[in-house]
Write an enzyme that holds these catalytic residues in place. Structure first.
Site, PDB file in Angstrom:
ATOM      1  N   TYR A   1      -7.100 -10.736   1.142  1.00  0.00           N
ATOM      2  CA  TYR A   1      -6.424 -11.276  -0.042  1.00  0.00           C
ATOM      3  C   TYR A   1      -7.306 -12.311  -0.755  1.00  0.00           C
ATOM      4  O   TYR A   1      -6.898 -12.872  -1.769  1.00  0.00           O
ATOM      5  CB  TYR A   1      -5.134 -11.997   0.390  1.00  0.00           C
ATOM      6  CG  TYR A   1      -3.980 -11.119   0.770  1.00  0.00           C
ATOM      7  CD1 TYR A   1      -4.078 -10.171   1.769  1.00  0.00           C
ATOM      8  CD2 TYR A   1      -2.743 -11.263   0.140  1.00  0.00           C
ATOM      9  CE1 TYR A   1      -2.989  -9.389   2.126  1.00  0.00           C
ATOM     10  CE2 TYR A   1      -1.649 -10.485   0.489  1.00  0.00           C
ATOM     11  CZ  TYR A   1      -1.784  -9.552   1.485  1.00  0.00           C
ATOM     12  OH  TYR A   1      -0.707  -8.780   1.842  1.00  0.00           O
TER      13      TYR A   1
ATOM     14  N   LYS B   1      -5.677   2.752   6.533  1.00  0.00           N
ATOM     15  CA  LYS B   1      -4.486   3.478   6.931  1.00  0.00           C
ATOM     16  C   LYS B   1      -4.794   4.967   6.926  1.00  0.00           C
ATOM     17  O   LYS B   1      -5.226   5.524   7.910  1.00  0.00           O
ATOM     18  CB  LYS B   1      -3.381   3.158   5.921  1.00  0.00           C
ATOM     19  CG  LYS B   1      -2.010   3.083   6.525  1.00  0.00           C
ATOM     20  CD  LYS B   1      -1.118   2.275   5.609  1.00  0.00           C
ATOM     21  CE  LYS B   1       0.071   2.998   5.097  1.00  0.00           C
ATOM     22  NZ  LYS B   1       0.867   2.218   4.182  1.00  0.00           N
TER      23      LYS B   1
ATOM     24  N   SER C   1       0.848  -1.197   0.000  1.00  0.00           N
ATOM     25  CA  SER C   1       0.000   0.000   0.000  1.00  0.00           C
ATOM     26  C   SER C   1       0.883   1.246   0.000  1.00  0.00           C
ATOM     27  O   SER C   1       0.403   2.361  -0.015  1.00  0.00           O
ATOM     28  CB  SER C   1      -0.901   0.017   1.241  1.00  0.00           C
ATOM     29  OG  SER C   1      -0.089   0.055   2.396  1.00  0.00           O
TER      30      SER C   1
ATOM     31  N   GLY D   1       5.584  -9.275   5.593  1.00  0.00           N
ATOM     32  CA  GLY D   1       6.413  -9.003   6.771  1.00  0.00           C
ATOM     33  C   GLY D   1       5.770  -9.644   7.997  1.00  0.00           C
ATOM     34  O   GLY D   1       4.554  -9.840   8.038  1.00  0.00           O
TER      35      GLY D   1
ATOM     36  N   ASP E   1     -26.398  25.246  23.063  1.00  0.00           N
ATOM     37  CA  ASP E   1     -26.041  25.303  21.635  1.00  0.00           C
ATOM     38  C   ASP E   1     -26.812  26.449  20.962  1.00  0.00           C
ATOM     39  O   ASP E   1     -27.713  26.223  20.155  1.00  0.00           O
ATOM     40  CB  ASP E   1     -26.393  23.930  21.021  1.00  0.00           C
ATOM     41  CG  ASP E   1     -26.056  23.832  19.553  1.00  0.00           C
ATOM     42  OD1 ASP E   1     -25.244  24.640  19.067  1.00  0.00           O
ATOM     43  OD2 ASP E   1     -26.627  22.937  18.889  1.00  0.00           O
TER      44      ASP E   1
HETATM   45  C1  SPV Z   1     -24.712  19.693  15.696  1.00  0.00           C
HETATM   46  O1  SPV Z   1     -24.194  18.615  15.856  1.00  0.00           O
HETATM   47  O2  SPV Z   1     -24.401  20.678  16.359  1.00  0.00           O
HETATM   48  C2  SPV Z   1     -25.729  19.873  14.677  1.00  0.00           C
HETATM   49  C3  SPV Z   1     -26.506  18.730  14.218  1.00  0.00           C
HETATM   50  O3  SPV Z   1     -25.934  20.958  14.259  1.00  0.00           O
HETATM   51  S1  SPV Z   1     -27.931  18.633  15.134  1.00  0.00           S
HETATM   52  O4  SPV Z   1     -27.588  18.662  16.529  1.00  0.00           O
HETATM   53  O5  SPV Z   1     -28.637  17.461  14.750  1.00  0.00           O
HETATM   54  O6  SPV Z   1     -28.701  19.851  14.811  1.00  0.00           O
HETATM   55 MG    MG Z   2     -25.046  22.515  15.322  1.00  0.00          MG
END
Ligand code: SPV
Ligand code: MG
Length: 669
Positions: A313, A282, A247, A328, A442
């Site tokens: 293989y 890899k 490879s 090897g 978030d």
């Molecule tokens: C994240 O992972 O922050 C995303 C995807 O935006 S979700 O949480 O599904 O909106």
């Molecule tokens: Mg997100």
């Protein structure tokens, strides 16, 4: 190690053939005599000290050896009474030269293939070639074997006997015992018997093991009939094929050394792993398949090169049926162990042989490898690799990473399944997981500088391409800076979602207030981003939130086509339904009009669909967006609770990763 070739005999059974030269100078092929072949074989196994006993036509023999111009240091020892003694006395005459090393002892009329000589040379004990598959001969040499060692050698023994050929490796300590017995025989006038007769008297102390060569070529030539049959067998032996798979993207002296060893065994066929197979186990090959193939084709002595499409293989071995497979020894212990086992069982089906050479772990080769890894992690190379992977595989997978250690898990986790290896192709820097790791919601609260810091931590220890969750992308005026920074860092793709205002995680759906941006605004943001980017590799993916916000497929499709028109390099369609129908419908309808723009999916909710199914339907990137975070934190909570409950850490120890594994995951250099 020294070789001893016994060439004093008359060879009278060869008739006219040996009228003008000793038997060992008999031609066995268009390019070789018995002796030239033996000497060339010794050269190829780096044995340079050779003692040849002579007698009959000794000067012709000496001149002949000189004419071969081989890099050998040959000492000739004449048995002065060659016509009235056997080779026991020739050895006796040469004895002083044979006391300081292990020896390879062979009769001068013996023709054997390289693998036989190699097995003899590599044997850890003293040994003699025997065959468990050939019939036991009436008149020729047999070895009586008891408890895995040779008890007696001669023509007169039959019980527990196997056919044997006078090709030996004798370790110095064993040889000194046998030689002493030879001396005793000769000193007492017993000079006309086989040297093995002296061995039979000391076989309890001189330990010689049988080395079973089965049907491989190792035969003496005593008669013109032998000459014909051995020459024919030699032609067959010369047709043997050897298979090795590579490879590698560069060829270093370690490769050349193993290739040279493999070439000794027969016609060498090299398999080159396909790009897909290399990247599955890899890393992505910097040098594409065609170039790697051509590299191998230009190595002297390589018969031809084939593509090996999987790490397994199985297919290639079943079609080529090579006599030897060379590898090897490194795969005996690595994750390739099952591949090796499969090779062993397949070659057993047709009688092939696996030959393993010690793996060279020379630090300089490790250095070359490290340089390659570093190259892969360089921004330009890393950035462009996502597109290449999509083009190569059709469907790729990415897993979430939010720190150096999760990056290493994404980078290194490899599994072997049905002869194929699987790895994640890329990493997803999720806004949800990056925020969660910082204990924050978030909602685009973690600022870009901090998000870039996460990318940097991950990039420092990995090489795989990165897909960055850019949330809404912010204001278009800000987004252009984000694009340039990501591009500069070597990120391959940013995904921005068509939402505006205070962004909430999509998985909350309509349970929280979320506002979708207008098509016009979002297209303007995409256009601004595309204008800002400097390289052609970088990708901007438009994420459509219509299904999350229950606006229906038609809205999603309208947006998708508009975003692609505005320059989006890919689209992501998201849904939080368990049932994948709306996702499937979207893909189907999108693909009716657009066959090429990559489609990205995050199947957190519709998680019973397999990657194969997504691929069949036309998706290109599958992101496992939060599973590392969601699995890691409960484990930590459990451990924290266990310590509080037990007021010690013993009970949770089993739940913890051993420190040794951490060291394996995080290399020091
Ligand atoms: C994240 O992972 O922050 C995303 C995807 O935006 S979700 O949480 O599904 O909106
Ligand atoms: Mg997100």
């Amino acid at each position: 190690m020294k070789a001893v070739i016994l060439n004093s005999g008359l060879g009278h059974r060869m008739g006219a053939i040996t009228k003008e030269h000793p038997k060992c100078m008999t031609e066995i092929s268009i390019c070789d005599t018995i002796l030239s072949r033996q000497l060339n074989q010794l050269v190829s196994f780096n044995i340079s000290d050779v003692v040849i006993t002579t007698g009959y036509f000794d000067q012709i023999l000496i001149d002949y050896c000189a004419s071969l111009h081989l890099p050998l240091n040959i000492s000739f020892v004449k048995n002065p009474i060659f016509d009235s003694t056997n080779y026991i006395f020739s050895i006796y005459c040469a004895k002083e030269m044979l006391k300081d090393d292990d020896i390879i002892l062979m009769h001068g009329d013996l023709v054997f293939e390289n693998y036989v000589l190699e097995s003899i040379i590599n044997s850890n004990n003293s040994c003699m070639t025997v065959s468990s598959t050939l019939p036991v001969p009436e008149k020729d040499f047999k070895a009586v074997i008891n408890n895995g060692r040779i008890d007696k050698i001669g023509i007169e023994f039959f019980e527990n006997a196997l056919t044997a050929q006078p090709l030996y490796k004798i370790k110095k300590d064993d040889w000194l015992i046998w030689l002493e017995a030879i001396e005793r025989f000769c000193d007492s006038g017993n000079r006309n018997c086989y040297a093995e007769k002296a061995f039979n008297e000391v076989s309890d102390r001189c330990i010689i093991k049988p080395l079973d060569i089965c049907n491989l070529l190792c035969s003496e030539i005593d008669t013109p009939e032998d000459l014909e049959s051995v020459s024919n067998k030699l032609k067959q032996a010369d047709e043997r094929t050897v298979y090795m798979c590579f490879s590698t993207e560069y060829v270093h002296s370690g490769h050349i050394s193993i290739i040279n060893k493999a070439k000794r065994l027969g016609r060498l066929i090299i398999g080159v792993l396909s790009d897909e197979a290399v990247s599955s186990y890899k890393r992505f090959p910097l040098i594409p398949f065609d170039e790697r193939k051509s590299l191998m084709e230009h190595i002297a002595g390589v018969e031809y090169v084939v593509e090996q499409k999987t790490l397994s293989y199985a297919d290639i071995l079943r079609s080529l049926k090579p006599d030897f497979v060379v590898h090897g020894t490194d795969w005996c212990e690595s994750f390739q162990k099952p591949i090796r086992q499969e090779v062993c069982s397949i070659i057993e089906e047709y009688g092939g042989i696996l030959v393993e050479y010690p793996y060279s772990d020379d630090p300089k080769y490790k250095e070359i490898d490290a340089i390659h890894r570093t190259e892969l992690s360089m921004p330009d190379l890393r950035r462009g690799r996502l597109r290449k992977l999509i083009n190569m595989k059709g469907l790729i997978t990415a897993i979430e990473a939010h720190s150096g250690i999760t990056g290493l898990i994404a980078e290194k986790t490899t599994i072997l399944q049905n002869g194929k290896t699987f790895q994640f192709d890329a990493m997803w820097i999720s806004s949800l997981c990056d925020s969660t790791a910082k204990g924050k919601p978030d909602i685009e609260l973690v600022d870009m500088t901090s998000r870039f810091r996460t990318i940097d931590d991950i990039m420092e220890v990995t090489t795989k391409p990165i897909i960055f969750d850019g949330d809404t992308g912010g204001m278009a005026e800000h987004f252009v800076y984000t694009v340039r920074s990501l591009e500069r860092m070597g990120v391959s793709m940013v995904i921005i979602e068509d939402k505006t205002g205070l962004k909430k995680n999509s998985l909350f759906g309509t349970e929280v207030k979320q506002t979708q941006d207008s098509i016009e605004n979002f297209c303007a943001k995409i256009r601004a981003g595309k204008r800002a980017q400097k390289t052609k590799d970088f990708m901007i993916c438009a994420r459509i939130e219509s299904l999350i916000l229950e606006k229906g497929i038609d809205d999603a499709l309208k947006r998708a086509f508009s975003f692609v028109d505005a320059g989006a390099d890919a689209i992501m369609i998201h849904s939080r339904k368990k049932d994948p129908t709306e996702i499937f419908d979207f893909i189907e309808q999108f693909r009716l009009k657009d066959k090429v723009t990559p489609i990205v999916l995050v199947p957190t909710s519709f998680n019973d669909v397999t990657e194969m199914e997504f691929k069949k339907r036309g998706a290109n990137i599958i992101i496992y967006a939060n599973q590392l975070t969601r699995s890691g934190f409960p484990a930590m909570q459990k451990v924290a609770r266990s310590i509080l409950e037990n007021h010690r850490a013993k009970e949770c120890d089993e739940m913890c990763m051993p420190i040794k594994e951490i060291i394996n995951l995080i290399p020091e250099e």
